[in-house]
Write a protein that holds these residues in place. Structure first.
Motif, short mmCIF file in Angstrom:
data_model
loop_
_atom_site.label_atom_id
_atom_site.label_comp_id
_atom_site.label_asym_id
_atom_site.label_seq_id
_atom_site.Cartn_x
_atom_site.Cartn_y
_atom_site.Cartn_z
N GLU A 65 0.81 -1.22 0.00
CA GLU A 65 0.00 0.00 0.00
C GLU A 65 0.84 1.27 0.00
O GLU A 65 0.43 2.29 -0.53
N ASP A 67 3.64 1.65 -1.65
CA ASP A 67 4.00 1.81 -3.06
C ASP A 67 2.80 2.35 -3.85
O ASP A 67 2.96 3.21 -4.70
N THR A 68 1.63 1.85 -3.55
CA THR A 68 0.42 2.30 -4.23
C THR A 68 0.20 3.78 -4.00
O THR A 68 -0.12 4.52 -4.93
N ASP A 69 0.40 4.24 -2.76
CA ASP A 69 0.23 5.65 -2.44
C ASP A 69 1.26 6.50 -3.17
O ASP A 69 0.93 7.55 -3.74
N ALA A 72 0.34 6.60 -6.89
CA ALA A 72 -0.84 7.44 -7.12
C ALA A 72 -0.46 8.92 -7.07
O ALA A 72 -0.88 9.71 -7.92
#
Length: 133
Positions: A65, A67-69, A72
């Motif tokens: 998560e 990395d996802t943030d 994004a």
């Protein structure tokens, strides 16, 4: 350095190496295209892409998560910069072309078409994501 510390750093290094392989693939591709070595550009990109995919499987690269943030946020910045830049550059080129100061070549036309297609895909993706929520 403790064993725990070395283990903790490994996933981050694996992700960095994976991303570095994709960055190298992109740089090789663009660099060789600039030199007008089209077949070499495609070959280098393909070889490095295969290396990246293989490395991800072998090293067990996983994203979480955090990395996802980061992705994004970075994607948002990239879209803003590309959007604002193209909102100035392409209308200016059209105006210059209309006044006879600029002639569209195949590269500029391709770049303009690619940017327009990117934003159409982006708007469609926004619509799909909003619909699913």
């Amino acid at each position: 350095m403790t064993t725990t510390h070395a283990t903790h750093d490994s996933p981050e290094r694996s992700r960095l190496a994976y991303v570095a392989l994709w960055a190298a693939a992109t740089l090789a591709y663009v660099g060789l295209l600039v030199l007008d070595l089209r077949i070499a550009a495609v070959g280098a990109f393909a070889a490095l892409a295969v290396a990246a995919v293989g490395y991800r499987r072998v090293a067990g690269v996983r994203f979480d998560e955090r990395d996802t943030d980061v992705l994004a946020t970075a994607s948002g910045y990239a879209v803003r910069v590309l959007g604002l830049t193209s909102a100035v550059v392409f209308p200016a080129l059209v105006l210059a072309s209309g006044l006879g100061y600029y002639t569209w070549d195949a590269f500029a036309a391709g770049a303009a078409t690619t940017v327009a297609a990117f934003f159409l895909v982006w708007v469609a993706a926004i619509a799909v994501v909003r619909r699913r929520r």
